[in-house]
Structures are given as structure tokens and as C-alpha cells.
Motif scaffolding. Structure first.
Motif, short mmCIF file in Angstrom:
data_model
loop_
_atom_site.label_atom_id
_atom_site.label_comp_id
_atom_site.label_asym_id
_atom_site.label_seq_id
_atom_site.Cartn_x
_atom_site.Cartn_y
_atom_site.Cartn_z
N LYS A 84 -19.14 25.69 89.25
CA LYS A 84 -18.08 24.75 89.64
C LYS A 84 -17.65 24.95 91.09
CE LYS A 84 -16.27 24.16 85.02
NZ LYS A 84 -15.16 24.48 84.12
N LEU A 85 -16.87 23.96 91.57
CA LEU A 85 -16.31 24.07 92.91
C LEU A 85 -14.79 24.02 92.83
CD1 LEU A 85 -18.45 21.75 95.25
CD2 LEU A 85 -18.14 24.21 95.48
N ARG A 86 -14.15 24.89 93.63
CA ARG A 86 -12.70 24.87 93.70
C ARG A 86 -12.29 24.31 95.06
NH1 ARG A 86 -10.07 27.47 89.54
NH2 ARG A 86 -8.59 25.88 90.21
N PHE A 87 -11.36 23.36 95.04
CA PHE A 87 -10.92 22.74 96.29
C PHE A 87 -9.44 23.04 96.55
CE2 PHE A 87 -14.36 19.72 95.08
CZ PHE A 87 -15.12 19.79 96.25
N ASP A 106 -12.45 22.24 90.22
CA ASP A 106 -12.85 22.94 89.00
C ASP A 106 -13.80 22.11 88.14
OD1 ASP A 106 -12.85 25.23 87.51
OD2 ASP A 106 -11.05 24.73 86.34
N GLN A 107 -14.64 21.32 88.81
CA GLN A 107 -15.65 20.50 88.11
C GLN A 107 -17.04 21.01 88.51
OE1 GLN A 107 -15.22 18.25 85.85
NE2 GLN A 107 -13.08 17.61 86.06
N PRO A 108 -18.04 20.77 87.68
CA PRO A 108 -19.40 21.21 88.03
C PRO A 108 -19.88 20.50 89.31
CG PRO A 108 -19.27 20.51 85.73
CD PRO A 108 -17.97 20.13 86.37
N ALA A 109 -20.52 21.26 90.18
CA ALA A 109 -21.01 20.70 91.44
C ALA A 109 -21.93 19.51 91.21
CB ALA A 109 -21.75 21.78 92.24
N THR A 110 -22.73 19.58 90.17
CA THR A 110 -23.67 18.48 89.88
C THR A 110 -22.92 17.19 89.56
OG1 THR A 110 -23.73 19.32 87.63
CG2 THR A 110 -25.61 19.89 89.03
N GLU A 111 -21.78 17.33 88.90
CA GLU A 111 -20.96 16.15 88.57
C GLU A 111 -20.27 15.59 89.82
OE1 GLU A 111 -20.78 14.55 85.58
OE2 GLU A 111 -22.42 15.94 85.09
N ILE A 112 -19.76 16.50 90.64
CA ILE A 112 -19.08 16.09 91.88
C ILE A 112 -20.05 15.31 92.76
CG2 ILE A 112 -18.00 16.92 94.03
CD1 ILE A 112 -17.02 19.37 92.31
N ALA A 113 -21.29 15.82 92.82
CA ALA A 113 -22.31 15.22 93.69
C ALA A 113 -22.55 13.75 93.35
CB ALA A 113 -23.61 16.01 93.60
N LYS A 114 -22.50 13.40 92.07
CA LYS A 114 -22.86 12.03 91.70
C LYS A 114 -21.68 11.14 91.31
CE LYS A 114 -24.05 13.30 86.96
NZ LYS A 114 -25.09 13.79 86.07
#
Lengths: 411, 145
Positions: free
Chosen positions: B65-68, B90-98
Motif C-alpha cells: 500500500k501507499l500512505r499519503f 492506505d490503498q494498494p498501489a496497483t489500485e491507485i495506479a488505475k
């Protein structure tokens, strides 16, 4: 506001001339306080442009047919109108440019070719980026040095410092007539006189002066004067550069192309006389004719009356806005034109501007293309309400109530 | 909650405001509540320059995940940032990417993402997705390596 000026000025009739002022923004009657960025256009200007395309449109100069002649006549009559608007002694000294920015770039690129290493060019700390960057670019090319007149805390130029900057090394001075960010009216006559004493030429950026009152380039005594048409009720994309004949004739051309030539051959090309030498390519004919219509419109209202009406309006706005707790006016020069730049407490201009927009009040926020000036005052930007002769005390009242509400929300 | 669920939640939340004033008062409150970015990250490197307002954004990976964390000098921009962070933090990077952030338009605030506003917000959304793409690529490379 003084009742006398308000009474004699035909504000209701004027407002009826501007179709956009009858519209809404965000569901509220539009209060347009961003004329320093670009003014609104009266029906007379819009009709002139439409009329031109419907009845007179053809490429100017060199046409052998009647329609082209008519277009040329209108185009050259427009030049004459603009010469009269700034009291230029000779209409051939009036060059059509896209706007003030192009006027400054033209002078920097052509007149500036004669500058050499160590020559000094003076601008002021309150200049718009368009009167800084062309000179910086010229300095990079020629090795000339840029000097900056400081600005005092009230937003006036430090004339003592200016005097000290002037020397036999000074070759050029380029200063704004009226500050777009602060409203300061600069002492341009004095600036020109002092520059001429050391043999430097002077350009005055008149973008914020020509929309608000009489400008007389001969009385100012400058060598070049440039302004944009769209800030004085004219169409976008058309402005004026005026210069003294001897200087314009001594300058190399700016852009190459048609119209600006005398004779073209591969052995060598000779150039046309002024103003055509600086007008390569098909000009913005509708723009020129539209701008002349704008000048006629403003002249018909009497430029002295416009100036007085706007001065009263600014005084009223300054007094009413100053009643808002925590509000400080940025730029309190003794002589100002139609600009009220302000901040409230530590509130960000973007927040205030956004909340004013929601209430139908159009102002500009940010650095107003004057980053060095904002830095000088140690602020990220301002909220700027700028007025034209079509604004009213009711517009000011709406600004005051909208700002009061915005401040309450942000507190 | 997934990114889509979080967006739906915000849309629901904004439906109760029927005039602009309530809506903006809420955004201003959100701006005030946004946990501040660590001052160490409030530097040039983390600054997303806008013409009107500035934004600072910091991203840190935490597993997949990524924390912002983020901040702005303007409170309305800050309020909008807090919504972006709420959706993507706090979401998976793969989800954030798309992901597509449609909620801003649905709650009637898309004007703040217009390029003419130049408030840093548009670039911030782009930057958050870029962090997602970079992190997802790295995870992919590790999985394959």
C-alpha cells in the motif's frame, strides 16, 4: 461617492451598452471586477467588428478592387484614430502590434540590438513580467545589465534610488505607467526627463493607463509608448506601439515577411517605410478597426469624466472595504487608478477569490504576473478588484458584502 | 473500504448540502482538520507548484500500500486535498495506479481541477497516481525477479 460625478455620468446608459454585464455568474448577477486583466466590450465595438466582416472584409493594401480599398481606408483611418487617442504627432509612428507584450518585445529585439556589454537598462520592481523578461533576454544576448528601481512600502517608486541608478551607462529605461497589481500611477514625465538627461531612451508600458483616462505621449515626453486594446474595450489580439519617428526609422525590422519590404531579391532585400516596416504579414484588420471603435466609444464618453468617475469609485471602494476587520490594502500610493489589491488577515487569496466567485463577484487572485513585486511585499499574492467606468457603487457594495461573508467563512 | 467505496461515501456525504455555502463550509472544516504533513517534507522536493496555491505531497510505501500526507497554503485547496487523501491513502498501489477519481465531479467541485485554476490540485492527483504506478511496477519487478 461624490454625488456630482455620479449624477452627471450616464452610467445606466453605459451599462446597457455592455451585453455581458446583464448576465449571471454562478446564478447571481455578474459583478465584474477584473477589467485590469481584460475589459468587457460595448455593443458598438461588437457591431463594428461584425459590420467589417459582413461588408468590408478584404486584405488591405495593394488591392486593385473597391472592396480592398474600403478595407484599407478603414484600417488606415483606425490608425489615425489611435494616433489621436494618445496625441501622437504623426499617425505613421503608430504601429499595430498584438498587444503591449509584443510592443515591448519589438522594441527590445530591434532597438535593443545596439546595446553592448556593460550598457544598463532600467526597469522597476513593480513591472509586469512582460516588461522584465524581454529585457532579461536582451541582456543575455548583448551583455547589457538590468537595473531595478525599488518600490516603497506604499507602492510608489523610489525616485531617489532611480536618480542614483541613472548614469552615463544607462541606455534605456522601461517603466509601467500604471501598476496592474497596485494601481500606482507613476510620475512618467519626471521619469522621462531624468532618463533623457543621461541620454537614455524611455519606453512607457501604458496597458493600465489607456483604459482609464487621457494619455498624451507628447506631454509625457517618452520615446516609446505601448498598450493593449483588449483592456480598453477593444478586441483581443490588437494593440499599439507608438515611437518617435527618428527612432523607429533607425531600428531594424522585427519580423520578416510580406508588407514590411520595399524590394525583395536573393541578392538583398530593402525594407518598407514606417509603420509598414514593422508590420509583416496580413494584419489583424478587424482588430484594428474594432480597437478604433473602442477608442471612439471611450472618447465619446469623455476621458476626463471617465477618470473622475473611476477615481470616485475607487475612493468609495477603498473606504468601504477598509471597514472589513483585518483587511489591508496593498498599494496605497497617493495617485492610483482603478485597482484595489487587498489581503485579509492571513487568509489565502485563492480562498477569498473562490468564495467571491461563488457569490457572483469576479476578481483576480494571485501574483498578477508580478512575482518580484509580490516577493518585495512578502506575500503570495493579493485579491485584486479592478474597476472600469461601467462599474457602479452597487458593484462595490456587492464586493463588500461578498468579502465580508467569505471572511466569516474562513475565520 | 475500497477506493470506489470511499468515493461513494463522500458523494453520499455531500448530498446533504443543498447550497454552495454549506458545501464550502464543510470543505473549509476538512481543510482545518487535515493532519499536517511532517514539516520535514514541506520542502521544494515535495512541492507541487501551482500558480494560485501550493501543494506539498509525501508518499510512503507500506507493504503493498501507499500512505499519503499532504498540505496546502490555501484552506479550500487543503480541504479538497483531504478528500483525495481520504480516498487514496492506505490503498494498494496497483489500485491507485488505475483509479479514476470521479467523485470530485459528482460533488460539483470539478472546477477546482480545471487547469485555469492552477491551484496545484490537478498536478497532485496526477502525482498520486504516478506514485501508485511506480510502486506497482516495483512490486511487479520484485515478484518476477
Amino acid at each position: 461617492m461624490q454625488k456630482t460625478a455620479a449624477k452627471s455620468f450616464p452610467i445606466e446608459r453605459i451599462r446597457a451598452d455592455f451585453p455581458i454585464l446583464q448576465t449571471e455568474m454562478n446564478g447571481k448577477p455578474l459583478v465584474f471586477l477584473d477589467s485590469a486583466a481584460s475589459s468587457q466590450k460595448p455593443q458598438q465595438v461588437l457591431d463594428t467588428i461584425e459590420q467589417y466582416y459582413e461588408h468590408d472584409n478584404a486584405n488591405v493594401h495593394r488591392g486593385v478592387y473597391a472592396l480592398s480599398q474600403r478595407a484599407t481606408d478603414a484600417f488606415e483611418a483606425a490608425r489615425k484614430t489611435m494616433a489621436a487617442y494618445i496625441n501622437a504627432p504623426d499617425e505613421h509612428e503608430v504601429i499595430w502590434v498584438r498587444g503591449c507584450t509584443e510592443g515591448i518585445n519589438l522594441v527590445a529585439s530591434t532597438y535593443g540590438q545596439r546595446f553592448k556589454t556593460g550598457d544598463e537598462i532600467i526597469v522597476s520592481h513593480m513591472e509586469h513580467h512582460s516588461n522584465i523578461v524581454p529585457w532579461q533576454m536582451l541582456c543575455e544576448r548583448t551583455g547589457a545589465v538590468l537595473k531595478v528601481i525599488p518600490v516603497l512600502d506604499n507602492g510608489e517608486l523610489d525616485m531617489t534610488a532611480y536618480k542614483e541608478l541613472l548614469s552615463e551607462r544607462t541606455v534605456f529605461v522601461s517603466v509601467v505607467h500604471v501598476s496592474n497589481a497596485l494601481g500606482t500611477v507613476n510620475p512618467v514625465v519626471e521619469i522621462c526627463n531624468m532618463a533623457h538627461e543621461v541620454g537614455a531612451s524611455v519606453l512607457i508600458d501604458g496597458a493600465q493607463a489607456t483604459p482609464h483616462g487621457k494619455v498624451d505621449v507628447q506631454a509625457i515626453g517618452c520615446d516609446f509608448y505601448t498598450f493593449s486594446g483588449h483592456k480598453m474595450c477593444g478586441p483581443t489580439g490588437q494593440g499599439i506601439l507608438w515611437g518617435k519617428r527618428a527612432l523607429l526609422e533607425s531600428m531594424p525590422p522585427y519580423h520578416g515577411g510580406g508588407e514590411m519590404i520595399d524590394k525583395v531579391s536573393f541578392e538583398g532585400t530593402t525594407y518598407n517605410v514606417i509603420p509598414f516596416k514593422f508590420e509583416a504579414g496580413t494584419p489583424n484588420m478587424a482588430g484594428a478597426i474594432g480597437l478604433a471603435a473602442a477608442a471612439d466609444y471611450m472618447t465619446s464618453l469623455d476621458l476626463d469624466s471617465i477618470e473622475q468617475y473611476e477615481a470616485d469609485l475607487l475612493a468609495y471602494a477603498t473606504a468601504e472595504m477598509s471597514k472589513i476587520e483585518g483587511l489591508r490594502v496593498i498599494g496605497t500610493a497617493s495617485e492610483k487608478h482603478s485597482v484595489l489589491s487587498f489581503l485579509v488577515g492571513d487568509m489565502h487569496p485563492y480562498d477569498l477569490g473562490t468564495l467571491l466567485d461563488k457569490q457572483g463577484v469576479a476578481v483576480r487572485t494571485g501574483h498578477h504576473c508580478c512575482q518580484p513585486l509580490m516577493e518585495r511585499f512578502g506575500i503570495p499574492g493579493t485579491v485584486r478588484a479592478s474597476f472600469a467606468f461601467y462599474n457602479t457603487t452597487e458593484d462595490v457594495d456587492r464586493l463588500v458584502s461578498a468579502t465580508t461573508r467569505a471572511v466569516k467563512m474562513l475565520s | 473500504m475500497t477506493i470506489a467505496e470511499r468515493q461513494a461515501e463522500i458523494i453520499d456525504e455531500f448530498e446533504m448540502f443543498d447550497d454552495w455555502m454549506d458545501k464550502y463550509e464543510h470543505i473549509i472544516e476538512l481543510g482545518k482538520d487535515l493532519p499536517l504533513i511532517d514539516s520535514a517534507f514541506k520542502d521544494e522536493e515535495h512541492k507541487i507548484r501551482g500558480c494560485q496555491s501550493q501543494v506539498w505531497l509525501h508518499a510512503a510505501p507500506e507493504g503493498e500500500k501507499l500512505r499519503f500526507t499532504a498540505d496546502s497554503d490555501a484552506i479550500i485547496t487543503k480541504g479538497l486535498i483531504s478528500l483525495m487523501v481520504r480516498v487514496l491513502d492506505d490503498q494498494p498501489a496497483t489500485e491507485i495506479a488505475k483509479t479514476e477519481l470521479g467523485f470530485i465531479e459528482k460533488i460539483g467541485l470539478h472546477e477546482h481541477l480545471s487547469p485555469t485554476r492552477s491551484n496545484g490540485l490537478r498536478s497532485m492527483v496526477k502525482q498520486m497516481k504516478l506514485y501508485g504506478i511506480a510502486q506497482a511496477a516495483q512490486q511487479n519487478a520484485q515478484a518476477n525477479g
